[in-house]
Design a protein around this motif. Structure first.
Motif, PDB file in Angstrom:
ATOM      1  N   GLY A 483     -18.016   9.265   5.784  1.00  0.00           N
ATOM      2  CA  GLY A 483     -17.271   9.432   7.028  1.00  0.00           C
ATOM      3  C   GLY A 483     -16.513   8.196   7.481  1.00  0.00           C
ATOM      4  N   PHE A 484     -16.213   7.285   6.564  1.00  0.00           N
ATOM      5  CA  PHE A 484     -15.572   6.029   6.952  1.00  0.00           C
ATOM      6  C   PHE A 484     -14.568   5.586   5.898  1.00  0.00           C
ATOM      7  CE2 PHE A 484     -15.321   1.394   6.674  1.00  0.00           C
ATOM      8  CZ  PHE A 484     -14.894   1.094   7.967  1.00  0.00           C
ATOM      9  N   SER A 485     -13.435   5.040   6.367  1.00  0.00           N
ATOM     10  CA  SER A 485     -12.413   4.492   5.477  1.00  0.00           C
ATOM     11  C   SER A 485     -11.805   3.240   6.105  1.00  0.00           C
ATOM     12  CB  SER A 485     -11.298   5.513   5.213  1.00  0.00           C
ATOM     13  OG  SER A 485     -11.802   6.711   4.673  1.00  0.00           O
ATOM     14  N   MET A 486     -11.125   2.453   5.276  1.00  0.00           N
ATOM     15  CA  MET A 486     -10.402   1.279   5.753  1.00  0.00           C
ATOM     16  C   MET A 486      -8.926   1.404   5.378  1.00  0.00           C
ATOM     17  SD  MET A 486     -13.037  -1.851   4.891  1.00  0.00           S
ATOM     18  CE  MET A 486     -11.922  -3.112   5.541  1.00  0.00           C
ATOM     19  N   ALA A 487      -8.067   0.852   6.215  1.00  0.00           N
ATOM     20  CA  ALA A 487      -6.635   0.806   5.936  1.00  0.00           C
ATOM     21  C   ALA A 487      -6.108  -0.528   6.431  1.00  0.00           C
ATOM     22  CB  ALA A 487      -5.911   1.975   6.617  1.00  0.00           C
ATOM     23  N   GLY A 488      -4.849  -0.840   6.088  1.00  0.00           N
ATOM     24  CA  GLY A 488      -4.233  -2.062   6.594  1.00  0.00           C
ATOM     25  C   GLY A 488      -4.123  -3.141   5.553  1.00  0.00           C
ATOM     26  N   GLN A 489      -3.705  -4.321   6.020  1.00  0.00           N
ATOM     27  CA  GLN A 489      -3.373  -5.409   5.107  1.00  0.00           C
ATOM     28  C   GLN A 489      -4.572  -5.956   4.346  1.00  0.00           C
ATOM     29  OE1 GLN A 489      -1.583  -8.229   7.746  1.00  0.00           O
ATOM     30  NE2 GLN A 489      -3.495  -8.955   8.582  1.00  0.00           N
ATOM     31  N   TRP A 490      -5.785  -5.773   4.870  1.00  0.00           N
ATOM     32  CA  TRP A 490      -6.958  -6.295   4.175  1.00  0.00           C
ATOM     33  C   TRP A 490      -7.410  -5.370   3.053  1.00  0.00           C
ATOM     34  CZ3 TRP A 490      -7.961 -11.204   5.000  1.00  0.00           C
ATOM     35  CH2 TRP A 490      -7.531 -11.773   6.201  1.00  0.00           C
ATOM     36  N   VAL A 491      -6.771  -4.204   2.953  1.00  0.00           N
ATOM     37  CA  VAL A 491      -7.056  -3.274   1.858  1.00  0.00           C
ATOM     38  C   VAL A 491      -5.792  -3.021   1.039  1.00  0.00           C
ATOM     39  CG1 VAL A 491      -7.858  -0.964   1.252  1.00  0.00           C
ATOM     40  CG2 VAL A 491      -8.849  -2.146   3.205  1.00  0.00           C
ATOM     41  N   GLY A 492      -4.715  -2.672   1.722  1.00  0.00           N
ATOM     42  CA  GLY A 492      -3.490  -2.285   1.028  1.00  0.00           C
ATOM     43  C   GLY A 492      -2.566  -3.420   0.685  1.00  0.00           C
ATOM     44  N   GLY A 493      -2.823  -4.623   1.190  1.00  0.00           N
ATOM     45  CA  GLY A 493      -1.956  -5.762   0.912  1.00  0.00           C
ATOM     46  C   GLY A 493      -1.045  -6.066   2.076  1.00  0.00           C
ATOM     47  N   GLY A 494      -0.468  -7.287   2.063  1.00  0.00           N
ATOM     48  CA  GLY A 494       0.377  -7.726   3.154  1.00  0.00           C
ATOM     49  C   GLY A 494       1.767  -7.118   3.094  1.00  0.00           C
ATOM     50  N   GLY A 495       2.430  -7.096   4.235  1.00  0.00           N
ATOM     51  CA  GLY A 495       3.764  -6.511   4.328  1.00  0.00           C
ATOM     52  C   GLY A 495       3.720  -5.203   5.076  1.00  0.00           C
ATOM     53  N   LEU A 496       4.754  -4.935   5.871  1.00  0.00           N
ATOM     54  CA  LEU A 496       4.737  -3.756   6.732  1.00  0.00           C
ATOM     55  C   LEU A 496       4.757  -2.455   5.949  1.00  0.00           C
ATOM     56  CD1 LEU A 496       7.089  -4.938   9.624  1.00  0.00           C
ATOM     57  CD2 LEU A 496       4.595  -4.736   9.651  1.00  0.00           C
ATOM     58  N   ILE A 497       5.540  -2.380   4.877  1.00  0.00           N
ATOM     59  CA  ILE A 497       5.570  -1.123   4.131  1.00  0.00           C
ATOM     60  C   ILE A 497       4.228  -0.853   3.470  1.00  0.00           C
ATOM     61  CG2 ILE A 497       6.568  -2.203   2.084  1.00  0.00           C
ATOM     62  CD1 ILE A 497       6.951   1.431   3.388  1.00  0.00           C
ATOM     63  N   LYS A 498       3.554  -1.904   3.022  1.00  0.00           N
ATOM     64  CA  LYS A 498       2.231  -1.696   2.435  1.00  0.00           C
ATOM     65  C   LYS A 498       1.223  -1.258   3.492  1.00  0.00           C
ATOM     66  CE  LYS A 498       2.503  -4.664  -1.637  1.00  0.00           C
ATOM     67  NZ  LYS A 498       1.875  -5.806  -2.367  1.00  0.00           N
ATOM     68  N   ALA A 499       1.346  -1.790   4.706  1.00  0.00           N
ATOM     69  CA  ALA A 499       0.467  -1.364   5.794  1.00  0.00           C
ATOM     70  C   ALA A 499       0.682   0.109   6.097  1.00  0.00           C
ATOM     71  CB  ALA A 499       0.713  -2.214   7.034  1.00  0.00           C
ATOM     72  N   ALA A 500       1.950   0.519   6.230  1.00  0.00           N
ATOM     73  CA  ALA A 500       2.254   1.919   6.516  1.00  0.00           C
ATOM     74  C   ALA A 500       1.792   2.808   5.368  1.00  0.00           C
ATOM     75  CB  ALA A 500       3.749   2.082   6.754  1.00  0.00           C
ATOM     76  N   SER A 501       2.017   2.353   4.139  1.00  0.00           N
ATOM     77  CA  SER A 501       1.601   3.123   2.973  1.00  0.00           C
ATOM     78  C   SER A 501       0.089   3.298   2.933  1.00  0.00           C
ATOM     79  CB  SER A 501       2.083   2.414   1.708  1.00  0.00           C
ATOM     80  OG  SER A 501       1.715   3.125   0.546  1.00  0.00           O
ATOM     81  N   SER A 502      -0.651   2.270   3.339  1.00  0.00           N
ATOM     82  CA  SER A 502      -2.118   2.380   3.345  1.00  0.00           C
ATOM     83  C   SER A 502      -2.579   3.440   4.342  1.00  0.00           C
ATOM     84  CB  SER A 502      -2.751   1.025   3.657  1.00  0.00           C
ATOM     85  OG  SER A 502      -2.685   0.713   5.039  1.00  0.00           O
ATOM     86  N   GLY A 503      -1.853   3.587   5.458  1.00  0.00           N
ATOM     87  CA  GLY A 503      -2.182   4.652   6.405  1.00  0.00           C
ATOM     88  C   GLY A 503      -1.964   6.024   5.811  1.00  0.00           C
ATOM     89  N   ARG A 504      -0.936   6.148   4.984  1.00  0.00           N
ATOM     90  CA  ARG A 504      -0.682   7.422   4.282  1.00  0.00           C
ATOM     91  C   ARG A 504      -1.771   7.671   3.247  1.00  0.00           C
ATOM     92  NH1 ARG A 504       2.820  10.459   0.638  1.00  0.00           N
ATOM     93  NH2 ARG A 504       4.423  11.606   1.806  1.00  0.00           N
TER      94      ARG A 504
END
Length: 551
Positions: A483-504
């Motif tokens: 029941g838990f997940s992580m997203a954002g720069q500490w998982v998907g990498g730095g940069g805004l598109i990578k942050a948005a992509s991690s949310g997807r």
């Protein structure tokens, strides 16, 4: 929601953090029939992608260029799905950056490979081999679009993997060679010492551990208008995604500071806020600082060897996370000449470096932000943004133990910026109306990012590889915790598109778990963007920067 309060058949999701990753996760959750609630500690959306205001000037903190501003690629599709670019004009420049040496010599990094090659050869004909090699590779990158952002590798079907392989194979040698060649090694081969120092500063500051590949990729994006600056800047981007999120039915709460994630029988069931209130959901997504999530919100109970190595060893290793930054905004009455470069990295003399508090790389970036977007300065006025990498520990120690000296050092930074700009733009000092200094502790206070880091894990390092493993093997989850997940720069990498992509990505994994097909569609809002959409902008530090007469 409280437990069992207004419970529906729709899966419920709590998202910790209203930065770009958290907002993106919320948008995609809503598109896929979930009820989501974003909890943000600050009073604004966006996290580091933010701005604040004083005396009519808007101090844009984040975007210098945004991958995905041109149509026809996966990054742009994500921004269109999130409504991030709705109704906005995009500003593009003919150069990526300019670098000026202590002696006044300069190089302009044009994104057109032919123009760049001619310019560099004029500067140093003796370095023709290195120059032509770089520009030849840049021409090859102009024809590539093989950086996927829409779907995580574990969810790709066999036909999708084969299609990707067909695209990558012809350029595999190029990718291998440019990712294996460090920029420091490449620039060290120049016979002209100035060019050797200038090349690592294409991205404004020297990223030190980067290979050639990201430089070539980003310059190629700029050539296609795919690395522009969106109207409204950083907060405008965040506000547009916030509007998209609430328009999809999502809920966002500000000043909502999480104390811990609630766990029952090894399943995340909600969060407890610092005010004592509890909020429950079927799934919790943390899109905030990684260390805080794992070791404070969850007490370090759900880790793996990879996670422990990331946060117990690599997090404290130099050169693994992006440095923190000092920002100086300078508002000037009057406009600068139209040929004033939009961005310049100045290589500092020993004297200037000694005068600038805790400068790490003996360089200062000066951007004329009012050329990026006219709305950031009142009509007829100009706004500079001066930045440099700096040590978080230095500023934290000052602010914690000697607040008076902390403010004195901020004034010293302000004075330096005033004098530095006067030397490069005579007459500017007498027209300065406002100066605002943000230190690494400012970033830490308002975003919670570890050591005020602006982008989390640095790319092309061991930490970046381990973080990628969290996506590809752990599917953005922690071992033993359902029941838990992580997203954002500490998982998907730095940069805004990578942050948005991690949310997807995180919602795509959740949809797979729930057995529902993932859905996403582009925003249809074509209303022209207006400055009032920024909403109320706070003043982060209300004490003004008083400039000394000697500066």
């Amino acid at each position: 929601m409280k437990r069992d309060e207004d419970k529906t058949d729709r899966p419920s999701v709590i998202i910790i953090g209203g930065g770009i990753a958290g907002l993106a996760a919320g948008c995609y959750a809503q598109m896929n029939g979930m009820d989501s609630h974003v909890l943000e500690k600050h009073v604004l959306p966006g996290g580091c992608c933010t701005a604040w205001s004083r005396e009519g000037y808007i101090f844009d903190y984040c975007i210098e260029w945004l991958i995905g501003t041109a149509p026809g690629n996966e990054a742009n599709q994500i921004w269109r799905e999130l409504g991030a670019l709705d109704g906005k004009e995009i500003t593009n420049f003919e150069t990526f950056n300019r670098v000026v040496g202590e002696d006044g010599r300069e190089v302009r990094f044009y994104h057109d490979p032919g123009r760049l090659e001619r310019h560099l050869l004029d500067i140093s004909p003796g370095d023709a081999r290195q120059i032509k090699s770089f520009c030849r590779d840049l021409r090859r990158f102009l024809n590539l679009e093989v950086f996927p952002f829409l779907k995580p590798p574990p969810l790709k079907t066999l036909p999708e993997k084969l299609a990707m392989l067909r695209e990558v194979l012809p350029a595999s040698l190029l990718f291998w060679r440019t990712s294996a060649t460090q920029m420091t090694d490449f620039s060290g081969r120049f016979t002209d010492p100035f060019l050797g120092r200038a090349f690592p500063n294409v991205f404004f500051q020297d990223h030190e551990r980067f290979p050639l590949l990201p430089y070539l990729y980003n310059i190629a994006c700029a050539h296609h208008g795919n690395a522009g600056f969106p109207e409204g800047g950083s907060l405008g981007l965040a506000r547009s995604i916030e509007d998209r999120y609430t328009g999809l039915g999502g809920e966002i709460s500000y000043r909502a500071r999480v104390r811990r994630i609630l766990v029952e029988d090894d399943r995340a069931v909600g969060v407890e806020l610092k005010d004592g209130s509890r909020h429950y959901a079927d799934h919790v997504i943390s899109a905030c600082d990684g260390y805080t999530t794992i070791y404070r919100f969850l007490g370090g109970e759900y880790t793996s060897p990879a996670v422990d190595k990331l946060y117990s060893e690599l997090l404290h290793k130099p050169g693994v996370t992006y440095p923190s930054m000092v920002s100086v905004f300078v508002g000037v009455d009057g406009e600068l000449p139209p040929d004033t470069p939009h961005s310049t990295t100045y290589l500092l003399s020993e004297q200037d470096s000694a005068a600038l508090p805790e400068v790490m790389q003996d360089s200062l970036v000066v951007q004329l932000r009012s050329r990026y977007w006219q709305g950031c300065a009142p009509p007829g006025k100009s706004l500079f943004h001066c930045t440099y990498f700096s040590d978080f520990g230095y500023w934290r120690e000052l602010r914690t133990r000697n607040r008076r000296e902390y403010w004195a050092q901020k004034r010293k930074v302000a004075d330096f910026a005033r004098g530095f700009l006067e030397q490069r733009h005579p007459g500017v000092a007498g027209r300065i109306e406002v100066v605002d200094v943000a230190t690494p502790t400012t970033n830490h206070r308002y975003t919670g990012n570890h050591n005020g880091s602006i982008l989390g894990w640095m790319g092309f390092t061991e930490a970046d590889d381990l973080a990628t493993e969290l996506v590809n093997r752990q599917r953005m989850r922690l071992p033993g915790l359902a029941g838990f997940s992580m997203a954002g720069q500490w998982v998907g990498g730095g940069g805004l598109i990578k942050a948005a992509s991690s949310g997807r990505f995180v919602v795509q994994f959740l949809c797979e778990e729930l057995g529902i097909p993932f859905r996403a569609w582009e925003s249809r809002d074509d209303e022209p963007w207006r400055p009032d959409k920024l909403g109320h902008l706070p003043q982060l530090d209300v004490r003004p920067m008083q400039l000394t007469e000697e500066a």
